[in-house]
Structures are given as structure tokens and as C-alpha cells.
Design a protein around this motif. Structure first.
Motif, PDB file in Angstrom:
ATOM      1  N   GLU A 159       0.837  -1.198   0.000  1.00 17.34           N
ATOM      2  CA  GLU A 159       0.000   0.000   0.000  1.00 17.34           C
ATOM      3  C   GLU A 159       0.878   1.255   0.000  1.00 17.34           C
ATOM      4  O   GLU A 159       0.585   2.225  -0.702  1.00 17.34           O
ATOM      5  N   ASN A 160       1.964   1.217   0.770  1.00 22.25           N
ATOM      6  CA  ASN A 160       2.890   2.359   0.751  1.00 22.25           C
ATOM      7  C   ASN A 160       3.445   2.568  -0.649  1.00 22.25           C
ATOM      8  O   ASN A 160       3.528   3.702  -1.131  1.00 22.25           O
ATOM      9  N   ALA A 161       3.862   1.461  -1.296  1.00 24.34           N
ATOM     10  CA  ALA A 161       4.430   1.567  -2.643  1.00 24.34           C
ATOM     11  C   ALA A 161       3.424   2.256  -3.568  1.00 24.34           C
ATOM     12  O   ALA A 161       3.792   3.124  -4.373  1.00 24.34           O
ATOM     13  N   ILE A 191       8.174   8.509  -4.931  1.00 24.21           N
ATOM     14  CA  ILE A 191       8.895   9.695  -4.456  1.00 24.21           C
ATOM     15  C   ILE A 191      10.188   9.343  -3.724  1.00 24.21           C
ATOM     16  O   ILE A 191      11.030  10.200  -3.496  1.00 24.21           O
ATOM     17  N   GLY A 192      10.367   8.065  -3.351  1.00 25.68           N
ATOM     18  CA  GLY A 192      11.601   7.656  -2.674  1.00 25.68           C
ATOM     19  C   GLY A 192      11.697   8.202  -1.254  1.00 25.68           C
ATOM     20  O   GLY A 192      10.775   8.870  -0.769  1.00 25.68           O
ATOM     21  N   ILE A 193      12.794   7.871  -0.589  1.00 28.00           N
ATOM     22  CA  ILE A 193      12.973   8.327   0.802  1.00 28.00           C
ATOM     23  C   ILE A 193      14.393   8.879   0.952  1.00 28.00           C
ATOM     24  O   ILE A 193      15.354   8.227   0.550  1.00 28.00           O
ATOM     25  N   ALA A 194      14.498  10.079   1.515  1.00 27.81           N
ATOM     26  CA  ALA A 194      15.826  10.676   1.699  1.00 27.81           C
ATOM     27  C   ALA A 194      16.600   9.878   2.756  1.00 27.81           C
ATOM     28  O   ALA A 194      16.008   9.347   3.703  1.00 27.81           O
ATOM     29  N   ARG A 207       6.741  10.071   9.890  1.00 25.61           N
ATOM     30  CA  ARG A 207       6.441  10.269   8.472  1.00 25.61           C
ATOM     31  C   ARG A 207       7.459  11.247   7.903  1.00 25.61           C
ATOM     32  O   ARG A 207       7.679  12.308   8.477  1.00 25.61           O
ATOM     33  N   ALA A 208       8.064  10.887   6.775  1.00 29.19           N
ATOM     34  CA  ALA A 208       9.052  11.783   6.165  1.00 29.19           C
ATOM     35  C   ALA A 208       8.333  13.016   5.619  1.00 29.19           C
ATOM     36  O   ALA A 208       7.159  12.949   5.255  1.00 29.19           O
ATOM     37  N   ASP A 209       9.060  14.149   5.567  1.00 31.77           N
ATOM     38  CA  ASP A 209       8.431  15.414   5.135  1.00 31.77           C
ATOM     39  C   ASP A 209       7.751  15.276   3.786  1.00 31.77           C
ATOM     40  O   ASP A 209       6.645  15.748   3.588  1.00 31.77           O
ATOM     41  N   GLY A 217      -3.063  10.536   2.838  1.00 26.00           N
ATOM     42  CA  GLY A 217      -3.238  10.504   4.290  1.00 26.00           C
ATOM     43  C   GLY A 217      -2.543   9.283   4.868  1.00 26.00           C
ATOM     44  O   GLY A 217      -2.688   8.179   4.365  1.00 26.00           O
ATOM     45  N   GLY A 218      -1.761   9.479   5.889  1.00 26.51           N
ATOM     46  CA  GLY A 218      -1.078   8.336   6.507  1.00 26.51           C
ATOM     47  C   GLY A 218      -1.052   8.530   8.004  1.00 26.51           C
ATOM     48  O   GLY A 218      -1.403   9.598   8.516  1.00 26.51           O
ATOM     49  N   THR A 219      -0.643   7.501   8.713  1.00 25.82           N
ATOM     50  CA  THR A 219      -0.620   7.584  10.167  1.00 25.82           C
ATOM     51  C   THR A 219       0.791   7.417  10.727  1.00 25.82           C
ATOM     52  O   THR A 219       1.027   7.686  11.897  1.00 25.82           O
ATOM     53  N   LEU A 221       2.098   4.530  11.116  1.00 26.64           N
ATOM     54  CA  LEU A 221       2.105   3.287  11.909  1.00 26.64           C
ATOM     55  C   LEU A 221       2.287   2.032  11.050  1.00 26.64           C
ATOM     56  O   LEU A 221       2.615   0.969  11.569  1.00 26.64           O
ATOM     57  N   GLY A 222       2.065   2.169   9.731  1.00 28.86           N
ATOM     58  CA  GLY A 222       2.054   0.991   8.849  1.00 28.86           C
ATOM     59  C   GLY A 222       3.340   0.179   8.901  1.00 28.86           C
ATOM     60  O   GLY A 222       3.313  -1.049   9.029  1.00 28.86           O
ATOM     61  N   LEU A 223       4.479   0.872   8.823  1.00 31.27           N
ATOM     62  CA  LEU A 223       5.750   0.138   8.790  1.00 31.27           C
ATOM     63  C   LEU A 223       6.079  -0.479  10.142  1.00 31.27           C
ATOM     64  O   LEU A 223       6.692  -1.543  10.196  1.00 31.27           O
ATOM     65  N   SER A 224       5.714   0.204  11.256  1.00 33.00           N
ATOM     66  CA  SER A 224       6.032  -0.425  12.556  1.00 33.00           C
ATOM     67  C   SER A 224       5.190  -1.675  12.763  1.00 33.00           C
ATOM     68  O   SER A 224       5.663  -2.665  13.323  1.00 33.00           O
ATOM     69  N   ILE A 225       3.940  -1.674  12.245  1.00 30.38           N
ATOM     70  CA  ILE A 225       3.114  -2.884  12.329  1.00 30.38           C
ATOM     71  C   ILE A 225       3.736  -3.987  11.460  1.00 30.38           C
ATOM     72  O   ILE A 225       3.858  -5.140  11.886  1.00 30.38           O
ATOM     73  N   HIS A 238      13.802  -4.363   5.068  1.00 33.45           N
ATOM     74  CA  HIS A 238      14.811  -3.344   4.780  1.00 33.45           C
ATOM     75  C   HIS A 238      14.265  -2.427   3.688  1.00 33.45           C
ATOM     76  O   HIS A 238      13.675  -2.899   2.717  1.00 33.45           O
ATOM     77  N   LEU A 239      14.442  -1.123   3.890  1.00 35.55           N
ATOM     78  CA  LEU A 239      13.988  -0.166   2.875  1.00 35.55           C
ATOM     79  C   LEU A 239      15.195   0.578   2.305  1.00 35.55           C
ATOM     80  O   LEU A 239      16.092   0.953   3.065  1.00 35.55           O
ATOM     81  N   SER A 240      15.208   0.767   1.008  1.00 35.11           N
ATOM     82  CA  SER A 240      16.272   1.593   0.439  1.00 35.11           C
ATOM     83  C   SER A 240      15.670   2.422  -0.693  1.00 35.11           C
ATOM     84  O   SER A 240      14.639   2.052  -1.261  1.00 35.11           O
TER      85      SER A 240
HETATM   86  P1  ADP Z   1       2.320   6.106   6.656  1.00 35.58           P
HETATM   87  O1  ADP Z   1       0.960   5.865   7.210  1.00 35.58           O
HETATM   88  O2  ADP Z   1       2.758   7.517   6.797  1.00 35.58           O
HETATM   89  O3  ADP Z   1       2.480   5.598   5.252  1.00 35.58           O
HETATM   90  P2  ADP Z   1       4.311   4.108   7.436  1.00 35.58           P
HETATM   91  O4  ADP Z   1       4.748   3.686   8.796  1.00 35.58           O
HETATM   92  O5  ADP Z   1       3.723   3.046   6.562  1.00 35.58           O
HETATM   93  O6  ADP Z   1       3.302   5.309   7.645  1.00 35.58           O
HETATM   94  O7  ADP Z   1       5.552   4.737   6.694  1.00 35.58           O
HETATM   95  C1  ADP Z   1       6.351   5.699   7.380  1.00 35.58           C
HETATM   96  C2  ADP Z   1       6.932   6.692   6.399  1.00 35.58           C
HETATM   97  O8  ADP Z   1       7.904   6.035   5.569  1.00 35.58           O
HETATM   98  C3  ADP Z   1       5.926   7.267   5.413  1.00 35.58           C
HETATM   99  O9  ADP Z   1       5.227   8.359   5.964  1.00 35.58           O
HETATM  100  C4  ADP Z   1       6.837   7.701   4.290  1.00 35.58           C
HETATM  101  O10 ADP Z   1       7.473   8.932   4.639  1.00 35.58           O
HETATM  102  C5  ADP Z   1       7.920   6.627   4.280  1.00 35.58           C
HETATM  103  N1  ADP Z   1       7.644   5.566   3.278  1.00 35.58           N
HETATM  104  C6  ADP Z   1       7.258   4.300   3.529  1.00 35.58           C
HETATM  105  N2  ADP Z   1       7.141   3.587   2.383  1.00 35.58           N
HETATM  106  C7  ADP Z   1       7.469   4.440   1.376  1.00 35.58           C
HETATM  107  C8  ADP Z   1       7.565   4.314  -0.061  1.00 35.58           C
HETATM  108  N3  ADP Z   1       7.302   3.156  -0.700  1.00 35.58           N
HETATM  109  N4  ADP Z   1       7.967   5.408  -0.752  1.00 35.58           N
HETATM  110  C9  ADP Z   1       8.258   6.578  -0.127  1.00 35.58           C
HETATM  111  N5  ADP Z   1       8.184   6.762   1.210  1.00 35.58           N
HETATM  112  C10 ADP Z   1       7.800   5.709   1.955  1.00 35.58           C
END
Ligand code: ADP
Length: 270
Positions: A159-161, A191-194, A207-209, A217-219, A221-225, A238-240
Motif C-alpha cells: 500500500e505504501n508503494a 517519491i523515494g525516501i531521503a 512520516r518523512a516530510d 493521508g497516513g498515520t 504506523l504501517g511500517l512499525s506494524i 529493509h527499505l532503500s
Molecule cells: P504512513 O501511514 O505515513 O504511510 P508508514 O509507517 O507506513 O506510515 O511509513 C512511514 C513513512 O515512511 C511514510 O510516511 C513515508 O514517509 C515513508 N515511506 C514508507 N514507504 C514508502 C515508499 N514506498 N515510498 C516513499 N516513502 C515511503
């Protein structure tokens, strides 16, 4: 306040018992601090959408508006209410999952079928966002696990992707087994991640800027779950990625064996 028990003689039975109790006290203290921090963060994060809701409604009540303006205000209210609901669900999952994995929730899982299933559930989001999502090279394989938690982890990452990939982008999903470890890759063209954000994205509410400023809209919490679910199975995520060059999420799960390609999997399963 030091709650530790004073140890007179570390070598006698009482001394050894006191040492065990001290280490338990230290663990409890750490857990209490963690719970306090979590509660403070959660109430802060819940207040933000609530404040937005409140000010939209107050403004709408105070001033006369055109039907279009009312519609706009109601859309904001609905979005924030949806986000609040999602956050409440996710907070509940996190608190349940902190208890760890229970043996009685383990079952034999076809990982390949699960990946196709989750991708199918997210297909409407891909269509809505005009992003092409494909399960490419997915090797048939199986493992013992908690299917609900694993599907939640895959779902959050896919879903993040989709969320962080602009129109006409792609999300590609692959899975191969290397030495009994499933290596699942979700690559997007978003958009990638810095680099400075990468170490923090698994933190609760982070959440990254760049993603805060998108309309998504995000919370946070998705990645920690996802990490807690995969970690409970002995795996890692692992994220890159670089800004504007997409993100690659790699999930590694141990204890996976290749399976014969005898299941009819794909869209028909969902
Ligand atoms: P959110 O509900 O904000 O998506 P997550 O815990 O799932 O929360 O992700 C945390 C943060 O990691 C996101 O707010 C975003 O900044 C970054 N992120 C995660 N997955 C991606 C992705 N595929 N591309 C870009 N940024 C991502």
C-alpha cells in the motif's frame, strides 16, 4: 527513586535471587517508560486530526458558505475522520501484536498465494492511482506462520508503494527463496525516501516530510506494524531508495521451503 534491591552477598542464594529480581525490575521499568512514551505519542497524534476536524466544523457553523464550499469542508472532515478511524484500528493491532506470536495461530502458508491475494485486494487502489502493479517473478513457496499478521505486513508495504508513487508509475513484486529464506521485494517508482529519513521510517508515527506534504493521508504506523509482524516470524524488513528514484522494500522471512507449482494462484484466488 532507585527500586533496586540491595545485594549484600552476590554469591549466596538470596544474593542471586535479588539479582534476578533486579533485572526483572529493570525490564518492567523499561516497559513502563515505553508505554508512557507510546501513550503520549498516540494522544498527540490523535489530537492533530481531531483539531483539524473541529476547526473545519466550527468554521462551517460560523460563516455562511456556498454549497461547493460546504462540500469541500465536508470532504476534509470525512478524510480526517477516516484517518482517525484507521489510526484507532492500527493502534489496536499494535497493542495486540506487542504480545508476540502465539503457537496456536501458526499454520502452513503458501507465501506466493498470499502475495497474489494481497496484491489483488489492493488492485482497486492501484487503478484509482493509475499505477501499474505486477507480481512478476514469484516463486512457489511455503512456511509456518500467522497468516493474518503476514498479510497485514505485505499489505502495508504494498500500500505504501502505491500511495507514494505518482500516476503512471509502477510497483513490481518478486519473491524468491534463497537457502530457506524468502526474499520478497516490492519495488516502486515513487517519491523515494531521503537518506536521513531511512533510519526512522519504522518508528511509530514517523512520516518523512515528502510524504506529509503529499495529499496521501497516513498515520506513520504501517511500517512499525509490518516490522513487528515480520519480526515475530524471525524476519526483517529493509527499505532503500533515493528521493525521486523510487523505493525498494525487501522482506526476508526464514524457514521457507520451495513448493511445487501445483496451486492455481492468481486473480482467481481473491
Ligand atoms: P504512513 O501511514 O505515513 O504511510 P508508514 O509507517 O507506513 O506510515 O511509513 C512511514 C513513512 O515512511 C511514510 O510516511 C513515508 O514517509 C515513508 N515511506 C514508507 N514507504 C514508502 C515508499 N514506498 N515510498 C516513499 N516513502 C515511503
Amino acid at each position: 527513586l532507585d527500586r533496586r534491591i540491595e545485594i549484600v552477598n552476590p554469591n549466596d542464594e538470596i544474593g542471586r535471587l535479588a539479582a534476578i529480581l533486579n533485572s526483572l525490575i529493570a525490564r518492567l521499568e523499561r516497559a513502563v517508560i515505553e508505554i508512557q512514551r507510546f501513550t503520549a505519542d498516540a494522544s498527540h497524534e490523535l489530537r492533530t486530526p481531531l483539531a483539524a476536524l473541529r476547526s473545519e466544523v466550527e468554521l462551517a457553523l460560523q460563516t455562511r458558505r456556498s454549497p461547493e464550499e460546504y462540500e469541500q469542508a465536508l470532504t476534509i472532515v470525512l478524510d480526517e475522520a477516516t484517518r482517525l478511524g484507521r489510526m484507532a484500528d492500527q493502534l489496536l493491532s499494535l497493542s495486540r501484536y506487542d504480545a508476540g506470536l502465539h503457537g496456536n495461530e501458526l499454520e502452513s502458508i503458501r507465501l506466493d498465494a498470499l502475495l497474489f491475494d494481497v496484491a489483488d485486494q489492493l488492485r482497486p487502489l492501484a487503478v484509482k492511482r493509475n499505477v501499474t502493479m505486477e507480481c512478476g517473478d514469484v516463486q512457489p513457496c511455503e512456511m509456518q506462520g500467522d497468516v493474518i499478521r503476514l498479510s497485514q505486513a505485505f499489505s502495508n508495504i504494498m500500500e505504501n508503494a502505491l500511495k507514494y508513487t505518482p500516476e503512471h508509475g509502477r510497483v513490481d513484486i518478486h519473491c524468491r527463496v534463497v537457502n530457506d529464506v524468502a526474499v520478497i521485494e516490492v519495488q516502486d517508482t515513487g517519491i523515494g525516501i531521503a537518506t536521513e529519513h531511512l533510519p526512522h521510517v519504522f518508528d511509530r508515527f514517523y512520516r518523512a516530510d515528502a510524504s506529509r506534504s503529499t495529499a496521501v493521508g497516513g498515520t506513520g504506523l504501517g511500517l512499525s506494524i509490518a516490522q513487528s509482524a515480520v519480526g515475530a516470524h524471525g524476519g526483517v524488513i529493509h527499505l532503500s531508495g533515493m528521493p525521486d528514484c523510487g523505493t525498494l522494500a525487501t522482506i526476508r522471512l526464514p524457514g521457507v521451503t520451495p513448493a511445487s507449482d501445483d496451486l492455481e494462484i492468481g486473480p482467481s484466488l481473491s
